[in-house]
Design a protein around this motif. Sequence first.
Motif, mmCIF file in Angstrom:
data_model
loop_
_atom_site.group_PDB
_atom_site.id
_atom_site.type_symbol
_atom_site.label_atom_id
_atom_site.label_comp_id
_atom_site.label_asym_id
_atom_site.label_seq_id
_atom_site.Cartn_x
_atom_site.Cartn_y
_atom_site.Cartn_z
ATOM 1 N N CYS A 36 0.807 -1.222 0.000
ATOM 2 C CA CYS A 36 0.000 0.000 0.000
ATOM 3 C C CYS A 36 0.841 1.272 0.000
ATOM 4 C CB CYS A 36 -0.927 0.023 1.220
ATOM 5 S SG CYS A 36 -2.127 -1.305 1.235
ATOM 6 N N LEU A 37 2.137 1.140 0.196
ATOM 7 C CA LEU A 37 2.982 2.320 0.388
ATOM 8 C C LEU A 37 2.842 3.423 -0.681
ATOM 9 C CD1 LEU A 37 5.105 3.876 1.987
ATOM 10 C CD2 LEU A 37 6.883 2.457 0.939
ATOM 11 N N PRO A 38 2.783 3.072 -1.975
ATOM 12 C CA PRO A 38 2.663 4.159 -2.959
ATOM 13 C C PRO A 38 1.405 5.022 -2.762
ATOM 14 C CG PRO A 38 3.234 2.101 -4.051
ATOM 15 C CD PRO A 38 2.913 1.758 -2.623
ATOM 16 N N TYR A 39 0.423 4.486 -2.030
ATOM 17 C CA TYR A 39 -0.830 5.213 -1.809
ATOM 18 C C TYR A 39 -1.042 5.601 -0.349
ATOM 19 C CZ TYR A 39 -1.452 3.293 -6.394
ATOM 20 O OH TYR A 39 -1.265 2.961 -7.698
ATOM 21 N N SER A 40 -0.112 5.283 0.517
ATOM 22 C CA SER A 40 -0.260 5.713 1.921
ATOM 23 C C SER A 40 1.046 6.315 2.388
ATOM 24 C CB SER A 40 -0.653 4.582 2.860
ATOM 25 O OG SER A 40 -0.877 3.382 2.205
ATOM 26 N N LYS A 41 1.421 7.413 1.765
ATOM 27 C CA LYS A 41 2.736 7.974 2.047
ATOM 28 C C LYS A 41 2.793 8.843 3.310
ATOM 29 C CE LYS A 41 5.389 8.899 -1.534
ATOM 30 N NZ LYS A 41 5.817 9.556 -2.798
ATOM 31 N N ALA B 292 0.277 -1.196 -7.623
ATOM 32 C CA ALA B 292 0.734 -1.487 -6.260
ATOM 33 C C ALA B 292 1.567 -2.771 -6.254
ATOM 34 C CB ALA B 292 -0.468 -1.622 -5.314
ATOM 35 N N LEU B 293 1.106 -3.787 -7.003
ATOM 36 C CA LEU B 293 1.861 -5.044 -7.074
ATOM 37 C C LEU B 293 3.200 -4.857 -7.771
ATOM 38 C CD1 LEU B 293 -0.857 -7.741 -7.723
ATOM 39 C CD2 LEU B 293 0.836 -7.722 -5.873
ATOM 40 N N ALA B 294 3.222 -3.966 -8.754
ATOM 41 C CA ALA B 294 4.490 -3.684 -9.442
ATOM 42 C C ALA B 294 5.476 -3.058 -8.470
ATOM 43 C CB ALA B 294 4.249 -2.766 -10.631
ATOM 44 N N PHE B 295 4.966 -2.174 -7.621
ATOM 45 C CA PHE B 295 5.852 -1.591 -6.600
ATOM 46 C C PHE B 295 6.318 -2.657 -5.622
ATOM 47 C CE2 PHE B 295 6.505 -0.010 -2.305
ATOM 48 C CZ PHE B 295 7.672 0.705 -2.530
ATOM 49 N N LEU B 296 5.395 -3.502 -5.173
ATOM 50 C CA LEU B 296 5.776 -4.542 -4.213
ATOM 51 C C LEU B 296 6.849 -5.462 -4.799
ATOM 52 C CD1 LEU B 296 5.319 -5.855 -1.427
ATOM 53 C CD2 LEU B 296 3.651 -7.358 -2.517
#
Length: 403
Positions: free
Chosen positions: A138-143, A347-351
């Motif tokens: 979730c980090l890219p959307y919960s900064k 989000a999965l790409a970031f993970l």
Amino acid sequence: AGRPHFQSTPWTNGIPQVSSHTQRQQPPALSLPISSARIHGPAMRQPREVASFSYDKFRNLHFDDSSLSYFYLLQDDVSASGGIDLSAGYNVFKKRDDTIDEHLDGMLLSLVSLEKNTGKKTTGDIITWRGIVTKLLCLPYSKNDGFELNAVWFDGQLFIEEDLPYKLATQRPSDQRSELMSYWGYKFEQIATIPKQWNECSRQEIESRGQKSVSNVAQYCSVVKTGLGDVRLVIAGEVDCVWDYKPDPKDNVDNDPKLFDNPLDHYVELKTNRVIQSDRDASTFENKLFKVWAQSFLLGVPKAIIGFRTEQGYLQTLEEFETQKIPGIVKKSKYSNPYTTWDGVDALAFLAACLQWLKTTIPRADENVVWKIRYLPRSDYLTASKTAQQSFLHPEFVKWRSE
Ligand code: 0WD
Ligand code: CA
């Protein structure tokens, strides 16, 4: 002597770096940009349960399903008498002391028990709680929320825990209202579940389930093997209940995958949310659904049941969400703002990039050296640095794996 010391390391991590004359701000060494260099494409491997364990009401560990609950709540019971009061029993809530640091103990000890029983070692590149992977997903959307993780290589695997002292020192002091709201969640779990299948429960057990005091000490957790890209994961997470039953492994001896009754397919995540009365409520709820999706998807939990409650904590309605449909529901929503809403694929790409970065950046050769993974609120990087901390792995696990 011989204790690891802090060392700033000059090498980078394979993430494309912006050339120095166009770079305004030098990122710290060993950092992962949140907003770029994502590996698109790798799919999440289908999670497979390898073990499960339970904490009882005294927080003792059992390597069995004794704390597993079964969903049992009818819409008719919810609608009757203007809704169920989720504040009932708040004065006698038995709350777990969450300043006690359990590290990865429950899951590591369950692996020792599993390995003693099967004679087979359970391995992965990264071993951690599901909640930590949810944070990264979730980090890219919960900064806005910072965190610190501790990571250590041992026996060829990278173990990651949340740094509890950091968490306690930085969490917002919780006010009476938010304490009560978190109680509503546990109260909902209590009234929505029974301790055995309904046909094995007495009428009395079923009808009195909401009368006992609520406790969040007992928990049931599932340990799964999964993976993303070329990072293999072993993650453990709390499962609220099963929808119908949990298949007995003995009934699954046949190796025909078509006949395999997957325990994960029966799991349910429970949540509460305010009844939706405005566009703003709807968009807040959709943000919450993102986290529900992330959390459930990682463990292969197919269903979430949301109990909608009033502002005053009266349960009004139940709604079921299929985990895999959540990203589509939100994408199609009229509340979605294309600039801020989340995207599951992204989000999965970031993970994937993040897990790959962790696996390759923290030096494998430095066994038993604790590394700190930091994310500062609203910053653009995840960073890694060496510490002099002692390893946080349970001694019994270390002894077992060193034999
Ligand atoms: O910082 C800590 N002390 C952490 C503890 C971080 C991550 C996990 N844990 C422990 C939990 O106590 C539990 O034993 O790990 C186990 C479960 O981990 P998880 O499934 O990875 O945790 P997460 O996905 O973050 O949360 C799932 C549920 C929560 O339900 P909701 O519906 O709110 O997501 O686990 C419960 C909580 O009910 N939970 C906790 N309960 C008591 N104390 C805690 C906690 N610190 N963290 C999660
Ligand atoms: Ca829950």
